[in-house]
Design an enzyme around this catalytic site. Structure first.
Site, PDB file in Angstrom:
ATOM      1  CD  GLU A 165      50.169  -4.812 -21.134  1.00  0.00           C
ATOM      2  OE1 GLU A 165      49.967  -4.384 -19.765  1.00  0.00           O
ATOM      3  OE2 GLU A 165      49.551  -5.920 -21.753  1.00  0.00           O
ATOM      4  CG  HIS A 206      47.885  -8.491 -19.173  1.00  0.00           C
ATOM      5  ND1 HIS A 206      47.598  -7.976 -20.734  1.00  0.00           N
ATOM      6  CD2 HIS A 206      47.007  -8.962 -19.607  1.00  0.00           C
ATOM      7  CE1 HIS A 206      46.454  -6.984 -20.757  1.00  0.00           C
ATOM      8  NE2 HIS A 206      45.865  -8.203 -20.458  1.00  0.00           N
ATOM      9  CB  ILE A 207      49.256 -13.979 -16.065  1.00  0.00           C
ATOM     10  CG1 ILE A 207      49.488 -13.455 -14.892  1.00  0.00           C
ATOM     11  CG2 ILE A 207      50.276 -13.752 -16.788  1.00  0.00           C
ATOM     12  CD1 ILE A 207      50.225 -14.217 -13.762  1.00  0.00           C
ATOM     13  CB  ALA A 233      41.456  -2.561 -15.927  1.00  0.00           C
ATOM     14  NE  ARG A 234      43.693  -4.037 -22.331  1.00  0.00           N
ATOM     15  CZ  ARG A 234      43.007  -5.164 -21.986  1.00  0.00           C
ATOM     16  NH1 ARG A 234      43.765  -5.710 -21.085  1.00  0.00           N
ATOM     17  NH2 ARG A 234      42.261  -6.086 -22.878  1.00  0.00           N
ATOM     18  N   GLY A 246      31.129  -4.648 -13.848  1.00  0.00           N
ATOM     19  CA  GLY A 246      31.329  -5.197 -14.798  1.00  0.00           C
ATOM     20  C   GLY A 246      31.318  -6.257 -14.281  1.00  0.00           C
ATOM     21  NE  ARG A 247      30.770  -9.463 -18.918  1.00  0.00           N
ATOM     22  CZ  ARG A 247      30.612  -9.223 -20.188  1.00  0.00           C
ATOM     23  NH1 ARG A 247      29.651  -9.489 -21.125  1.00  0.00           N
ATOM     24  NH2 ARG A 247      31.083  -8.121 -20.922  1.00  0.00           N
ATOM     25  CB  ILE A 248      35.829  -9.031 -14.062  1.00  0.00           C
ATOM     26  CG1 ILE A 248      35.857  -9.754 -15.549  1.00  0.00           C
ATOM     27  CG2 ILE A 248      37.358  -9.214 -13.171  1.00  0.00           C
ATOM     28  CD1 ILE A 248      37.537  -9.500 -16.079  1.00  0.00           C
TER      29      ILE A 248
HETATM   30  C1  8YV Z   1      44.589 -12.005 -22.321  1.00  0.00           C
HETATM   31  C2  8YV Z   1      43.187  -9.509 -21.157  1.00  0.00           C
HETATM   32  O1  8YV Z   1      44.780 -12.595 -21.703  1.00  0.00           O
HETATM   33  O2  8YV Z   1      40.938 -10.620 -22.252  1.00  0.00           O
HETATM   34  C3  8YV Z   1      41.550  -9.510 -21.888  1.00  0.00           C
HETATM   35  O3  8YV Z   1      41.034  -8.612 -22.163  1.00  0.00           O
HETATM   36  O4  8YV Z   1      43.809  -8.263 -21.083  1.00  0.00           O
HETATM   37  C4  8YV Z   1      43.576 -11.281 -21.120  1.00  0.00           C
HETATM   38  O5  8YV Z   1      42.931 -12.014 -20.805  1.00  0.00           O
HETATM   39  C5  8YV Z   1      45.890 -10.182 -22.846  1.00  0.00           C
HETATM   40  O6  8YV Z   1      44.250  -9.464 -23.332  1.00  0.00           O
HETATM   41  C6  8YV Z   1      45.622 -10.878 -24.000  1.00  0.00           C
HETATM   42  O7  8YV Z   1      46.980  -9.611 -25.337  1.00  0.00           O
END
Ligand code: 8YV
Length: 327
Positions: free
Chosen positions: A269, A287-288, A239-240, A156-158
């Site tokens: 997390e 997650h930053i 990602a997640r 995707g975009r990222i």
């Molecule tokens: C958020 C992110 O800061 O945008 C997203 O999907 O993972 C991060 O940019 C995070 O989800 C905050 O909960």
């Protein structure tokens, strides 16, 4: 006419509260109390909308208990906290914050890749511990970034932002796998070649995960996938949590089945698998990836703009579903 009531579920920039104030009765959680699902339901009583940060699930149980809610505006691009089907069925609008965080998050993905490949965290800990007594030819020798093969899962975009950085900045050979292939023009711009997931795993020197978390992507990288990667490879997840099987990754890092990992996201997390905390060859961040002040402010403002546009009757700016709205 009375203003709609909205809940801002976490602490947020004061200027965004000011932005919302002329339009809404704002109920803000500036103490940043972490609410359980039951507490969130309680706070949402009598609220027409909510601004959320992605850690609060909006599911069928909550929707049934909050019949007045019409919109949930996430301050995130990923929206796996939304049960989109349940929201659509309940007539609740969901919104996210795409685009405003793309380049910042791609910067971080690349920084994490470099820190991981060049063993920066391990080396810094060594220095801080007072262990640096002399130079050695192989001290913290890592793997090459420039000219190596960059694999991207999720384009995707990222993902495209990371591809551009790798191809144009570091002369990397970029390969990717995605549900759908990019247009030839975008492939050319990113200098990225489409390959199967198997090829991606086998060929990447650095594999970066940038795909959304869905039922299908749960444990997309587990023991079998890690076994297909090069023993010299690095894995980066921005990602997640849940896309990687963290227990399998911890075992692979311990046994040297891959060289190193850089992780910004984790299963469960803010908990982190103890096996990941126990190995040196992993760079861990909380997650930053989108965390710069201008970007977080742009995300919060876009979430607020979505609420304002929705209640003005202009429609959400960045919707994730098309519900038939509750009246
Ligand atoms: C958020 C992110 O800061 O945008 C997203 O999907 O993972 C991060 O940019 C995070 O989800 C905050 O909960």
């Amino acid at each position: 006419m009375s203003k709609p009531h909205i809940l801002v579920a976490r602490d947020i920039f004061p200027e965004v509260i000011e932005q919302l104030a002329p339009h809404f009765e704002v109920h803000a959680n500036q103490d940043d109390t972490l609410w359980s699902q039951a507490e969130l339901i309680e706070r949402l009583q009598g609220k027409d909308g909510a601004l959320l940060t992605g850690t609060q699930p909006i599911n069928a149980e909550l929707l049934a208990a909050c019949p007045r809610l019409r919109i949930a505006a996430n301050m995130t691009v990923g929206y796996n906290n939304f049960d989109v089907a349940a929201m659509t069925a309940a007539g609740v609008q969901g919104t996210n914050t795409p685009d405003v965080l793309t380049e910042t998050t791609a910067d971080f993905g690349f920084a994490l890749l470099m820190a991981t490949a060049r063993r920066m965290a391990e080396a810094e800990h060594y220095l801080r511990a007072g262990l640096w007594k002399s130079w050695r030819y192989d001290m913290f020798a890592g793997s090459e970034v420039h000219g190596s093969t960059l694999g991207i899962l999720g384009m995707g975009r990222i993902g495209q932002g990371i591809a551009r950085r790798g191809a144009h900045g570091f002369g990397m050979n970029v390969i990717y796998h995605n549900r759908s292939r990019l247009s030839p023009a975008l492939e050319a711009e990113c200098q990225a070649r489409y390959v199967s997931k198997d090829e991606l795993l086998a060929q990447a020197d650095h594999l970066v995960l940038v795909l959304p978390y869905t039922r299908e992507s749960h444990h997309a990288i587990g023991a079998a996938e890690l076994a297909r990667m090069k023993p010299t490879a690095t894995l980066v997840n921005i990602a997640r949590g849940g896309i990687v099987d963290d227990a399998a990754l911890a075992a692979a890092l311990k046994d040297g089945r891959i060289a190193a990992a850089g992780l910004d996201v984790f299963e469960g997390e803010p908990g982190v698998h103890p096996g990941l905390l126990a190995v040196p060859n992993v760079v861990l961040t909380p997650h930053i990836a989108s965390a710069t002040v201008p970007t977080r402010l742009a995300m919060a403002r876009l979430a607020a703009d979505n609420l304002i546009a929705f209640f003005d009757g202009r429609g959400a700016l960045t919707p994730v579903n098309q519900p038939v709205h509750r009246s």
